[in-house]
Design an enzyme around this catalytic site. Sequence first.
Site, PDB file in Angstrom:
ATOM      1  N   LYS A 233       0.824  -1.209   0.000  1.00 23.64           N
ATOM      2  CA  LYS A 233       0.000   0.000   0.000  1.00 23.64           C
ATOM      3  C   LYS A 233       0.860   1.261   0.000  1.00 23.64           C
ATOM      4  CE  LYS A 233      -4.301  -2.075   1.317  1.00 23.64           C
ATOM      5  NZ  LYS A 233      -5.279  -2.406   2.345  1.00 23.64           N
ATOM      6  N   ARG A 273      -2.759 -10.012   5.247  1.00 17.99           N
ATOM      7  CA  ARG A 273      -3.202 -10.256   3.866  1.00 17.99           C
ATOM      8  C   ARG A 273      -2.149  -9.669   2.933  1.00 17.99           C
ATOM      9  NH1 ARG A 273      -5.767  -7.359  -0.045  1.00 17.99           N
ATOM     10  NH2 ARG A 273      -7.302  -8.440  -1.333  1.00 17.99           N
TER      11      ARG A 273
HETATM   12  N1  PMM Z   1      -7.240  -4.297   1.091  1.00 23.34           N
HETATM   13  C1  PMM Z   1      -7.578  -4.475  -0.199  1.00 23.34           C
HETATM   14  C2  PMM Z   1      -8.555  -5.422  -0.572  1.00 23.34           C
HETATM   15  N2  PMM Z   1      -9.152  -6.193   0.358  1.00 23.34           N
HETATM   16  N3  PMM Z   1      -9.408  -6.819   2.613  1.00 23.34           N
HETATM   17  C3  PMM Z   1      -9.111  -6.643   3.900  1.00 23.34           C
HETATM   18  N4  PMM Z   1      -9.729  -7.402   4.841  1.00 23.34           N
HETATM   19  N5  PMM Z   1      -8.188  -5.731   4.314  1.00 23.34           N
HETATM   20  C4  PMM Z   1      -7.538  -4.925   3.421  1.00 23.34           C
HETATM   21  O1  PMM Z   1      -6.721  -4.092   3.863  1.00 23.34           O
HETATM   22  C5  PMM Z   1      -7.843  -5.074   2.040  1.00 23.34           C
HETATM   23  C6  PMM Z   1      -8.805  -6.049   1.680  1.00 23.34           C
HETATM   24  C7  PMM Z   1      -6.932  -3.622  -1.250  1.00 23.34           C
HETATM   25  O2  PMM Z   1      -5.776  -4.226  -1.735  1.00 23.34           O
HETATM   26  P1  PMM Z   1      -5.694  -5.017  -3.144  1.00 23.34           P
HETATM   27  O3  PMM Z   1      -6.398  -4.176  -4.170  1.00 23.34           O
HETATM   28  O4  PMM Z   1      -4.276  -5.194  -3.435  1.00 23.34           O
HETATM   29  O5  PMM Z   1      -6.371  -6.337  -2.976  1.00 23.34           O
END
Ligand code: PMM
Length: 309
Positions: A233, A273
Amino acid sequence: MPTVQDAAVRRSRTPAGLEGLPRPGRCLVMGVLNVTPDSFSDGGLYEDRRAAIDRGLELAAQGADIVDVGGESTRPGARPVGLGEELARTVPVVRELARAGVCVSVDTMHASVARAAVEAGASLVNDVSGGLADPAMASTVAAAGVPYVAMHWRAPSREMDRHADYRDVVAEVGAELGRRLWELTERGVDPARIVLDPGLGFAKRPEHDWTLLAGLGSLRELGCPLLVGASRKRFIGAALAAGGAGEVPPGGRDMATAAVSALAAVAGAFCVRVHDVPSTLDAVRMASAYLDHCDRDADPVRAGCGPHP
Ligand code: PMM
């Protein structure tokens, strides 16, 4: 209005209920699988169904405890996709991975996608809106009886940056998560199945993300396991750039992500994650070895450390 403490007390009386998830005795590692054309770091890589399934199998072979399948980008400014499109992107991938024995979660804000994914074999619903985007989510998750990640969320992606306004980010995110916990349990979700997530990068500026990471111990007082999604991020890229390295693109943030994963695990995160599983798996293993040697009685700062049981 019930207090955050009421919700926490209610939960702490309920036996641990994250059935269906692996228990490796350390912070879990969730591997990200975005079946989208436009996610911020892996958008377009796994749009093809076969490529997505192969990537999910690869994440599991690399040691991911859970593979998180998402069909809608949540990047700042992202436009929603139709339900039919989200279902078509996610459900066949969930089904194939679950059939292969992979523990799968579905990353969705939509109850109908969550329901279909659980029917296809998903063991967990990961909702970045914490149930705020779809009023049917709570009853759907309650009926499905699977663990549920409720993330801190203030607004849809296209407008979330306008809501990144806090006086005390840890207190406000904690209070808003406490309210979610209360409302979800009022609507029938078993509090023992709820995992909370501070939502790094969602209606947060980099300084908010760092303050929340440093304040994970306070968020643990809500009584739920915590999931932390720091991977690649902006706040990580910004911290790397502050060291004089210039703007580091998302693909160059995995070692720094692993470092943040170790910090989160030491602060007691239940799950992290991430996009790159091998680096973070090593990092949380080191955190686990470190925690085994922490004398929590002697060091009050570390008294809040350690993984959830
Ligand atoms: N961040 C993204 C997508 N899903 N789910 C949870 N639980 N926590 C997060 O911080 C989160 C998420 C965005 O990241 P991506 O687009 O790389 O998946």
